[in-house]
Write a protein that holds these residues in place. Sequence first.
Motif, PDB file in Angstrom:
ATOM      1  N   MET A   1       0.842  -1.191   0.000  1.00  0.00           N
ATOM      2  CA  MET A   1       0.000   0.000   0.000  1.00  0.00           C
ATOM      3  C   MET A   1       0.883   1.249   0.000  1.00  0.00           C
ATOM      4  O   MET A   1       1.753   1.402   0.854  1.00  0.00           O
ATOM      5  CB  MET A   1      -0.898  -0.002   1.243  1.00  0.00           C
ATOM      6  N   PRO A   2       0.672   2.165  -0.963  1.00  0.00           N
ATOM      7  CA  PRO A   2       1.468   3.399  -0.988  1.00  0.00           C
ATOM      8  C   PRO A   2       1.135   4.292   0.211  1.00  0.00           C
ATOM      9  O   PRO A   2       0.147   4.071   0.913  1.00  0.00           O
ATOM     10  CB  PRO A   2       1.049   4.058  -2.306  1.00  0.00           C
ATOM     11  N   ASP A   3       1.965   5.302   0.415  1.00  0.00           N
ATOM     12  CA  ASP A   3       1.744   6.219   1.534  1.00  0.00           C
ATOM     13  C   ASP A   3       0.551   7.136   1.289  1.00  0.00           C
ATOM     14  O   ASP A   3       0.026   7.745   2.228  1.00  0.00           O
ATOM     15  CB  ASP A   3       2.989   7.068   1.770  1.00  0.00           C
ATOM     16  N   ALA A   4       0.139   7.262   0.028  1.00  0.00           N
ATOM     17  CA  ALA A   4      -0.985   8.134  -0.315  1.00  0.00           C
ATOM     18  C   ALA A   4      -1.623   7.646  -1.606  1.00  0.00           C
ATOM     19  O   ALA A   4      -0.954   7.077  -2.467  1.00  0.00           O
ATOM     20  CB  ALA A   4      -0.515   9.584  -0.464  1.00  0.00           C
ATOM     21  N   ARG A 363      -4.879  17.282   0.114  1.00  0.00           N
ATOM     22  CA  ARG A 363      -4.276  16.093   0.713  1.00  0.00           C
ATOM     23  C   ARG A 363      -4.957  15.891   2.059  1.00  0.00           C
ATOM     24  O   ARG A 363      -4.864  16.744   2.952  1.00  0.00           O
ATOM     25  CB  ARG A 363      -2.760  16.273   0.876  1.00  0.00           C
ATOM     26  N   ILE A 364      -5.660  14.791   2.200  1.00  0.00           N
ATOM     27  CA  ILE A 364      -6.512  14.543   3.357  1.00  0.00           C
ATOM     28  C   ILE A 364      -5.755  13.762   4.429  1.00  0.00           C
ATOM     29  O   ILE A 364      -5.315  12.633   4.209  1.00  0.00           O
ATOM     30  CB  ILE A 364      -7.779  13.770   2.942  1.00  0.00           C
ATOM     31  N   GLU A 365      -5.587  14.384   5.581  1.00  0.00           N
ATOM     32  CA  GLU A 365      -4.996  13.701   6.735  1.00  0.00           C
ATOM     33  C   GLU A 365      -6.057  12.764   7.329  1.00  0.00           C
ATOM     34  O   GLU A 365      -7.221  13.154   7.485  1.00  0.00           O
ATOM     35  CB  GLU A 365      -4.556  14.732   7.776  1.00  0.00           C
ATOM     36  N   THR A 366      -5.661  11.543   7.643  1.00  0.00           N
ATOM     37  CA  THR A 366      -6.634  10.555   8.131  1.00  0.00           C
ATOM     38  C   THR A 366      -6.523  10.269   9.622  1.00  0.00           C
ATOM     39  O   THR A 366      -7.380   9.586  10.177  1.00  0.00           O
ATOM     40  CB  THR A 366      -6.503   9.240   7.361  1.00  0.00           C
ATOM     41  N   TYR A 367      -5.473  10.750  10.281  1.00  0.00           N
ATOM     42  CA  TYR A 367      -5.335  10.582  11.734  1.00  0.00           C
ATOM     43  C   TYR A 367      -5.313   9.109  12.154  1.00  0.00           C
ATOM     44  O   TYR A 367      -5.702   8.773  13.273  1.00  0.00           O
ATOM     45  CB  TYR A 367      -6.455  11.329  12.475  1.00  0.00           C
ATOM     46  N   GLY A 368      -4.885   8.238  11.243  1.00  0.00           N
ATOM     47  CA  GLY A 368      -4.897   6.813  11.550  1.00  0.00           C
ATOM     48  C   GLY A 368      -6.291   6.246  11.695  1.00  0.00           C
ATOM     49  O   GLY A 368      -6.459   5.132  12.199  1.00  0.00           O
ATOM     50  N   ASP A 369      -7.315   6.966  11.234  1.00  0.00           N
ATOM     51  CA  ASP A 369      -8.714   6.583  11.436  1.00  0.00           C
ATOM     52  C   ASP A 369      -9.304   6.071  10.121  1.00  0.00           C
ATOM     53  O   ASP A 369      -9.452   6.819   9.148  1.00  0.00           O
ATOM     54  CB  ASP A 369      -9.515   7.777  11.942  1.00  0.00           C
ATOM     55  N   VAL A 383     -14.647  15.272  -6.966  1.00  0.00           N
ATOM     56  CA  VAL A 383     -13.694  16.387  -6.928  1.00  0.00           C
ATOM     57  C   VAL A 383     -12.316  15.904  -7.362  1.00  0.00           C
ATOM     58  O   VAL A 383     -11.762  14.990  -6.740  1.00  0.00           O
ATOM     59  CB  VAL A 383     -13.615  16.969  -5.500  1.00  0.00           C
ATOM     60  N   PRO A 384     -11.721  16.485  -8.406  1.00  0.00           N
ATOM     61  CA  PRO A 384     -10.372  16.082  -8.811  1.00  0.00           C
ATOM     62  C   PRO A 384      -9.340  16.439  -7.740  1.00  0.00           C
ATOM     63  O   PRO A 384      -9.460  17.453  -7.047  1.00  0.00           O
ATOM     64  CB  PRO A 384     -10.140  16.888 -10.092  1.00  0.00           C
ATOM     65  N   GLY A 385      -8.331  15.585  -7.615  1.00  0.00           N
ATOM     66  CA  GLY A 385      -7.192  15.927  -6.779  1.00  0.00           C
ATOM     67  C   GLY A 385      -7.338  15.613  -5.305  1.00  0.00           C
ATOM     68  O   GLY A 385      -6.558  16.129  -4.498  1.00  0.00           O
ATOM     69  N   VAL A 386      -8.289  14.767  -4.938  1.00  0.00           N
ATOM     70  CA  VAL A 386      -8.414  14.368  -3.535  1.00  0.00           C
ATOM     71  C   VAL A 386      -7.438  13.224  -3.271  1.00  0.00           C
ATOM     72  O   VAL A 386      -7.529  12.154  -3.880  1.00  0.00           O
ATOM     73  CB  VAL A 386      -9.851  13.934  -3.193  1.00  0.00           C
ATOM     74  N   THR A 387      -6.500  13.463  -2.377  1.00  0.00           N
ATOM     75  CA  THR A 387      -5.469  12.483  -2.039  1.00  0.00           C
ATOM     76  C   THR A 387      -5.622  12.062  -0.583  1.00  0.00           C
ATOM     77  O   THR A 387      -5.694  12.915   0.315  1.00  0.00           O
ATOM     78  CB  THR A 387      -4.068  13.068  -2.264  1.00  0.00           C
ATOM     79  N   ILE A 388      -5.696  10.758  -0.353  1.00  0.00           N
ATOM     80  CA  ILE A 388      -5.864  10.209   0.987  1.00  0.00           C
ATOM     81  C   ILE A 388      -4.510   9.758   1.507  1.00  0.00           C
ATOM     82  O   ILE A 388      -3.851   8.900   0.915  1.00  0.00           O
ATOM     83  CB  ILE A 388      -6.852   9.016   0.977  1.00  0.00           C
ATOM     84  N   LEU A 389      -4.085  10.343   2.625  1.00  0.00           N
ATOM     85  CA  LEU A 389      -2.833   9.962   3.255  1.00  0.00           C
ATOM     86  C   LEU A 389      -3.054   8.734   4.145  1.00  0.00           C
ATOM     87  O   LEU A 389      -4.128   8.550   4.704  1.00  0.00           O
ATOM     88  CB  LEU A 389      -2.279  11.121   4.075  1.00  0.00           C
ATOM     89  N   ASP A 390      -2.033   7.905   4.255  1.00  0.00           N
ATOM     90  CA  ASP A 390      -2.095   6.677   5.067  1.00  0.00           C
ATOM     91  C   ASP A 390      -3.322   5.843   4.716  1.00  0.00           C
ATOM     92  O   ASP A 390      -4.117   5.481   5.583  1.00  0.00           O
ATOM     93  CB  ASP A 390      -2.097   7.031   6.562  1.00  0.00           C
TER      94      ASP A 390
END
Length: 416
Positions: A1-4, A363-369, A383-390
């Motif tokens: 799984m990539p980092d984002a 870039r969306i921070e997920t807080y480990g959630d 929406v274009p460009g929505v990136t999910i971190l972790d």
Amino acid sequence: MPDALTIVPPGRPLRGRVAPPGSKSITNRALLLGALARGTSRLTGALKSDDTHHMANALRAMGVGVQEPDATGFTVTGTGRLRAPAAPLFLGNAGTATRFLTAAAALADGRVVLTGDAHMQKRPIAPLIAALRSLGVAAEAPTGCPPVTVQGRGGFDGDAVTIDAGLSSQYVSALLMLAACGRHPVTVALAGDAIGARGYIDLTCAAMRSFGATVEQQDNATWLVQPGGYAARDFHIEPDASAATYLWAAEMLTGGAIDIGAAPEAFTQPDARAHALILQLPHLPAEIDGSQMQDAVPTLAVLAAFNDTPVRFVGIANLRVKECDRISALATELSRLVPGMAVEDGDDLVVTPMPVGRFRPARIETYGDHRIAMALALAGLRVPGVTILDPGCVAKTYPDYWRDLGLLGVVLQPAT
């Protein structure tokens, strides 16, 4: 799984069939009840995820035979007793496993230490500790959160307990499941009317009865549980309603048709109530009470960003003590898409929709959630460009989430 992961809007209706995983809530209840029963129980349709693996591994450490014959099955062999583990039980950020096993540890034959990751060590458990002490169980959690230490004595003699369930219904469920293994009939009563997601207590009682326990709801705030323990049985677990909300929402956001293999009315879990609201997009009501479908609130909050009118979410204070402070997380991350689109108002969340043209990449921070990750990913369907971190945090309850979106035709691009 990539980092984002960046979600590419499909630009067309999503169609196809994907099956959400088994219910996390029911799987962890069934694992524990099977462990407390005498004999071998076969669980089918179960969820295999971080949360349920933590529960299964903890039970193994306490002398229970837990085998995994296939991708959705557990075979649980119990003796009606639990052994004190040789080392602390590490339960990650699994709230159900931590709270249920804290109560069940009273049945062990020695000292049980339960701990978790940094997030779990911030999640409150003091009300459950106080309730266990009132039953005569030696339990302590010095910080009010895990780690917890329980000195198990193979049982308990108490016959009545009152619990403050304002923070979590899981406290009540933990005590109810323990109560059937008492030496006397046990009355479990609520302190006050406040309770998170009452429907999960109904889920607990139904599972207990399936495993042979006698539990009777005497009034809106009191249950009577008879002694006698549990009997092994074969038990099928329904799909996870919280996971289903993401697929129902993806269908509505894209005008598609997604077959999840189960009708909404077939679910017994509280979060299935969200389906009727999801169908109302873009005409969601001005106020949504999330108290009885808490895990569906992130899904509904993202949908509210595409509604015709603002939506206020009430009754959601308990979301502050989930895997993260979900009220704050939702306000912060939705506002990355359009500044100020979501705001906290006390313990309410207010989402004011904006024209899609005003949305911007984020870039969306997920807080480990896991729920923040899965819900905010839905915004990327429009929406274009929505990136999910972790993005790997979804393994907590829905390990195949990204695969299933891909099967429906969503393109997911690794990002840096």
